[in-house]
Motif scaffolding. Sequence first.
Motif, PDB file in Angstrom:
ATOM      1  N   GLN A   1     -12.892 -22.913  22.390  1.00 34.78           N
ATOM      2  CA  GLN A   1     -14.233 -23.373  22.066  1.00 34.78           C
ATOM      3  C   GLN A   1     -15.056 -23.456  23.361  1.00 34.78           C
ATOM      4  O   GLN A   1     -14.500 -23.539  24.462  1.00 34.78           O
TER       5      GLN A   1
ATOM      6  N   PHE B   1     -22.844 -17.130  15.203  1.00 30.93           N
ATOM      7  CA  PHE B   1     -21.624 -17.641  15.840  1.00 30.93           C
ATOM      8  C   PHE B   1     -21.886 -18.898  16.678  1.00 30.93           C
ATOM      9  O   PHE B   1     -20.948 -19.437  17.261  1.00 30.93           O
TER      10      PHE B   1
ATOM     11  N   THR C   1     -19.715 -21.717  16.167  1.00 29.07           N
ATOM     12  CA  THR C   1     -19.537 -22.218  14.803  1.00 29.07           C
ATOM     13  C   THR C   1     -18.174 -21.798  14.262  1.00 29.07           C
ATOM     14  O   THR C   1     -17.574 -22.492  13.445  1.00 29.07           O
ATOM     15  N   GLN C   2     -17.679 -20.670  14.694  1.00 26.58           N
ATOM     16  CA  GLN C   2     -16.339 -20.191  14.368  1.00 26.58           C
ATOM     17  C   GLN C   2     -15.796 -19.487  15.595  1.00 26.58           C
ATOM     18  O   GLN C   2     -16.536 -18.828  16.325  1.00 26.58           O
TER      19      GLN C   2
END
Length: 372
Positions: free
Chosen positions: A65, A91, A103-104
């Motif tokens: 992340q 994204f 976001t993913q």
Amino acid sequence: MHLPYYTPQFFSAARATSGTLLLGLAVACGGGGGGETSPSINLPAVNRAPTLQQFSPIDVLEGSQISVAVVADDADGDTLDVSLNGSDVAFFEYSADSGIQFTQIPDWEASEDADGNNVFEVTASVSDGNLSSSSLLEVTVIDALEGSVVDGPMSNSLVFIDENNNTILDSGEISTYTRTNGLFFLPYPDDPTDLPLLAHGGTDKLTGNELASLELRTVLKNASTEHISINLFTTMAAPLNSVEREAFDELLGDNIELEVVSHLDIWRASIDESEDASRAARLNLQLGLLVLTAEALATDATDVAGVLAHGLLTSSDQLADQALRDSEALSHLISPLVDENTELDFGSLAINTIATSLANISEVTSNSDIRL
């Protein structure tokens, strides 16, 4: 009457500072009588654009992340709104607490960005309602050595490349911990050929039990981008030579191939209702119970998985799933480990009792009607 002369720069500076310019005029009326008047000329304040600190390009390992701060200021003290746009905006998301995040998590193998080059781009803008400033953020996703650790899915398991093959994480060796779903992501080593990849401990997500003594392994063969699975199959096959691996593969039966389960997240595949993956997940669980039980009976120096693998190859003509439900076959597998441990005073009755318990549990977990 003489009026002082002020340059245009004076008026601009005064207006920018206060928003209102007071111009005082002394007007003399004839004869010396009268007073002074000071009319006010109100000029509108000049709105200044907010400033936004420009982003530097960043690299991030696949599976990770990001958290990128949006650093902005407004000289007029206006409240600023942050917005994101661009071809890869789906994204990304922004929050005041976390900054810009995915976001993913992008999958490097899928090359999901608009350009298909794993460089994800988004433009962040800050606005005071009238004027705005923006900056482009480029995030390059780096391919990772990715895989899973499965007894049940193992969270918080220490995964490392054991470059000197001493089963201990040494300084300089690449390491990480598994996520809650058992997945891990590691930077690729310079030369991954024939390197042991070990997983120590962790918590079994299926049972919630911490398995501090569990040690699983596999052997990296090349720089393939395939999923790397560390499970009981790969652990028991790790010490075997090529001929023994072929024989071990045959013990797994027609529906389970060693090469396949070495590159498959068998737990996730079984949840996705793959029948073969479900068989593999159940057999993997049974082998795990056998290894953990045998480790409790063996000395610390014993390669339990290797002893059990060779035992399966030499002492039984049954397939592995059959042997794990046969108390007599299990007694033959466990006995050599107990015999080596001089601190234990176990007779055959105790060994048979343990073997019977293992066989009964394997019988239960083999039932496809029981959801694991």
